[in-house]
Design a protein around this motif. Structure first.
Motif, PDB file in Angstrom:
ATOM      1  N   GLN B  75       0.832  -1.160   0.002  1.00  0.00           N
ATOM      2  CA  GLN B  75       0.067   0.038  -0.272  1.00  0.00           C
ATOM      3  C   GLN B  75       0.906   1.139   0.056  1.00  0.00           C
ATOM      4  OE1 GLN B  75      -3.007   0.484   3.213  1.00  0.00           O
ATOM      5  NE2 GLN B  75      -3.887  -1.743   2.102  1.00  0.00           N
ATOM      6  N   ILE B  76       2.038   1.386   0.849  1.00  0.00           N
ATOM      7  CA  ILE B  76       2.800   2.373   0.811  1.00  0.00           C
ATOM      8  C   ILE B  76       3.409   2.669  -0.529  1.00  0.00           C
ATOM      9  CG2 ILE B  76       4.602   3.259   1.843  1.00  0.00           C
ATOM     10  CD1 ILE B  76       4.353   1.419   4.401  1.00  0.00           C
ATOM     11  N   LEU B  77       3.851   1.529  -1.096  1.00  0.00           N
ATOM     12  CA  LEU B  77       4.502   1.687  -2.375  1.00  0.00           C
ATOM     13  C   LEU B  77       3.668   1.700  -3.724  1.00  0.00           C
ATOM     14  CD1 LEU B  77       7.646  -0.808  -2.057  1.00  0.00           C
ATOM     15  CD2 LEU B  77       7.549   1.694  -2.141  1.00  0.00           C
ATOM     16  N   ARG B  78       2.215   1.603  -3.109  1.00  0.00           N
ATOM     17  CA  ARG B  78       1.035   1.756  -4.265  1.00  0.00           C
ATOM     18  C   ARG B  78       1.526   0.833  -5.513  1.00  0.00           C
ATOM     19  NH1 ARG B  78       0.625   8.286  -4.143  1.00  0.00           N
ATOM     20  NH2 ARG B  78       1.422   8.464  -2.150  1.00  0.00           N
ATOM     21  N   THR B  79       1.821  -0.445  -5.206  1.00  0.00           N
ATOM     22  CA  THR B  79       2.060  -1.464  -6.216  1.00  0.00           C
ATOM     23  C   THR B  79       1.110  -2.497  -6.133  1.00  0.00           C
ATOM     24  OG1 THR B  79       3.625  -2.741  -4.890  1.00  0.00           O
ATOM     25  CG2 THR B  79       4.562  -0.776  -6.146  1.00  0.00           C
ATOM     26  N   GLN B  80      -0.052  -2.303  -6.128  1.00  0.00           N
ATOM     27  CA  GLN B  80      -1.038  -3.507  -5.928  1.00  0.00           C
ATOM     28  C   GLN B  80      -1.696  -3.820  -6.913  1.00  0.00           C
ATOM     29  OE1 GLN B  80      -2.587  -1.064  -2.879  1.00  0.00           O
ATOM     30  NE2 GLN B  80      -2.746  -2.860  -1.225  1.00  0.00           N
ATOM     31  N   GLY B  81      -1.510  -3.025  -8.203  1.00  0.00           N
ATOM     32  CA  GLY B  81      -2.254  -3.419  -9.227  1.00  0.00           C
ATOM     33  C   GLY B  81      -1.490  -4.278 -10.193  1.00  0.00           C
ATOM     34  N   GLN B  82      -1.795  -4.477 -11.430  1.00  0.00           N
ATOM     35  CA  GLN B  82      -1.414  -5.479 -12.439  1.00  0.00           C
ATOM     36  C   GLN B  82      -0.415  -4.192 -13.291  1.00  0.00           C
ATOM     37  OE1 GLN B  82      -1.254  -8.658 -12.013  1.00  0.00           O
ATOM     38  NE2 GLN B  82       0.086  -9.181 -13.473  1.00  0.00           N
ATOM     39  N   HIS B  83       0.775  -4.857 -13.760  1.00  0.00           N
ATOM     40  CA  HIS B  83       1.621  -3.774 -14.425  1.00  0.00           C
ATOM     41  C   HIS B  83       2.101  -4.658 -15.626  1.00  0.00           C
ATOM     42  CE1 HIS B  83       1.575  -0.967 -11.249  1.00  0.00           C
ATOM     43  NE2 HIS B  83       1.915  -2.014 -10.423  1.00  0.00           N
ATOM     44  N   ASN B  84       1.995  -3.966 -16.937  1.00  0.00           N
ATOM     45  CA  ASN B  84       2.460  -4.571 -18.105  1.00  0.00           C
ATOM     46  C   ASN B  84       3.879  -3.934 -18.432  1.00  0.00           C
ATOM     47  OD1 ASN B  84       0.459  -6.362 -18.314  1.00  0.00           O
ATOM     48  ND2 ASN B  84      -0.724  -4.922 -19.671  1.00  0.00           N
ATOM     49  N   VAL B  85       4.600  -4.925 -18.990  1.00  0.00           N
ATOM     50  CA  VAL B  85       5.992  -4.342 -19.476  1.00  0.00           C
ATOM     51  C   VAL B  85       6.421  -4.887 -20.849  1.00  0.00           C
ATOM     52  CG1 VAL B  85       6.880  -4.436 -16.954  1.00  0.00           C
ATOM     53  CG2 VAL B  85       7.718  -6.035 -18.500  1.00  0.00           C
TER      54      VAL B  85
END
Lengths: 206, 206
Positions: B75-85
Motif C-alpha cells: 500500500q505504501i509503495l502503491r504497487t498493488q495493481g497489475q503492471h505490463n512491461v
DNA sequence: TAGATTGTTAATCGATTAACAATC
DNA sequence: TAGATTGTTAATCGATTAACAATC
C-alpha cells in the motif's frame, strides 16, 4: 586517502567506471561531470566532490580525460587485475551470462560453469565445459575463484549456494528469487528485476 | 505520511517487499526485523524505524506478521495493481527474462516481446508472439505499457530504446552495457553485473 | 578575452547506529 | 514471570545541494 571507502563512495565510483568504460569505447576523449551525471542520475557536484577527494583529475573549463580518469578510479577501487568467477546454472540465463561481453571488458572471466543436470554436464558453452556442481570445491580452488553467480531456478538455488560456499566462494550474486542462507563471512547480492520495476514505478506514479 | 517517499526509503521498502514475498512462500507466518536485516544487509534498527514511520505494524517480543506487513508495504509503495512491461530482445537473455517466474509473483506481466530479427518475429515465447520492434507504438498503446526492458546486444540497444521511447515508454531497464540517450522525462536503469562484481570485490579485498 | 567547467565552501537534510524503555 | 523484540530517542556521520571563485 588510504582509508577504506564508504559503501556509498565505492558504489558511486563503480558507476563512474561503467560510464567511462562505455564513453571510451564510443571514442570520447573527454567527459564532464555534467555528462557523467546524465548517465548515472548522480548529482554533478557530488561527482566532482567524489573525484576531488583523491586528486585533481580534471581541467577547469574542459572536463576529465576519459582514459586517465578510468585508470584513476580503477586504482582507487583496486580492480585492475583479472578476476575469475564461477557460474552455477547452464540454462537460458546461465547461457546468456556466459555469452555476455560485459564481463570481459572489466577484467572478469567466467572460469567455471556448474550444473546438476546430467544432460548438461560435459557440454560446452563458449570455451568452457559444464562441470558437475560436486566438483566445485576442486575447480574453484584450482582456478582461484571466490565469486559465484547463481543462475538456477529458486528450487535449487540454496543447493547451488551451499556447494559454492563449501568451495570457498565468499561473494555470491543471486539471480534467483530465493532467499539464501549462508555463513556470516559470505556476502550475498540478490538481484530482483521485478522489485526494481515496482520501485521505479513508484516514482513515476507519484 | 502522504508525502512522497525519499529515494532511500522507497528502495529499502522494495527490498523488504522482496524478502517478505519469499518468506511467505516459505510458509513463514512471522518475521523479525533481525531476520529481514540478515537477508537485506540493512540495519535492523533502520528497518524498524522505516516501518514505524507508517504505523505500528509489529508486536513487541514477537515480530511482524508476514502477510500483513507485505500488504502494508504494497500500500505504501502503491504497487498493488497489475503492471505490463515490454521486452526488447528475444535472444537468450530475453528468453530467460520472459520465462522467469520472478515477475509474476509481484504482479508484473511481460505483455509484449519485440525483436528486429525476421527469423524471430512471429515465433512464440511462452504465451506471447515476438513482434517487430516497429510495431511497438501500436502495441504499447493497446496494452498500456510504460515500462520497457532492453535485452539486446549493445550495438542495437539505442535503436531499441528509441523505439520504446517513441512508443511512450517512460521507464527503461537496460541490460546491455550501452549508455542510452533518452529524453529527460524517461528514466533509465542500467544494470551491469560486471561492475557490481568489482564493487563487491573492493569490500572483500580491503 | 569569453565561455565553460572544475574544485571547494557552507549549509541542510537524511541515514545510521547504539541504547533502552515499553510491552507482547 | 522471563525472554524477546518492537518503537523511539539522541547523537553522529555522510550525502546532497547551491553557489561561486579559480582557472583552463
Amino acid at each position: 586517502m588510504a582509508e577504506r571507502l564508504t559503501v556509498g563512495v565505492a558504489a558511486r565510483l563503480s558507476r563512474y567506471l561503467q560510464v567511462l568504460t562505455q564513453a571510451r569505447k564510443m571514442g570520447k576523449d573527454r567527459i564532464s561531470s555534467q555528462e557523467i551525471a546524465e548517465y548515472t542520475n548522480i548529482n554533478a557536484t557530488q561527482i566532482r566532490r567524489d573525484l576531488s577527494n583523491f586528486g585533481k583529475f580534471g581541467k577547469r573549463g574542459v572536463g576529465y580525460r576519459t582514459d586517465a580518469l578510468l585508470e584513476e578510479i580503477r586504482q582507487i577501487l583496486r580492480t585492475q587485475g583479472q578476476h575469475n568467477v564461477a557460474l552455477a546454472g547452464a540454462g537460458r540465463l546461465g547461457g546468456a551470462i556466459a555469452g555476455s561481453p560485459i564481463f570481459d571488458e572489466h577484467g572478469i572471466t567466467i572460469a567455471a560453469i556448474f550444473d546438476n543436470d546430467p544432460d548438461k554436464i560435459g557440454t560446452r558453452i563458449g570455451d568452457l565445459t559444464v562441470d558437475a556442481i560436486d566438483r566445485a570445491t576442486e575447480i574453484c580452488r584450482d582456478r582461484n575463484i571466490i565469486v559465484g553467480v547463481i543462475a538456477v531456478p529458486a528450487e535449487t538455488a540454496q543447493d547451488a549456494a551451499d556447494a559454492l560456499v563449501a568451495a570457498g566462494v565468499k561473494i555470491i550474486f543471486n539471480y534467483s528469487e530465493a532467499l539464501l542462507d549462508v555463513p556470516a563471512d559470505v556476502n550475498v547480492h540478490t538481484s530482483n528485476p521485478a522489485v526494481d520495476v515496482l520501485y521505479a514505478l513508484y516514482f513515476h506514479l507519484t
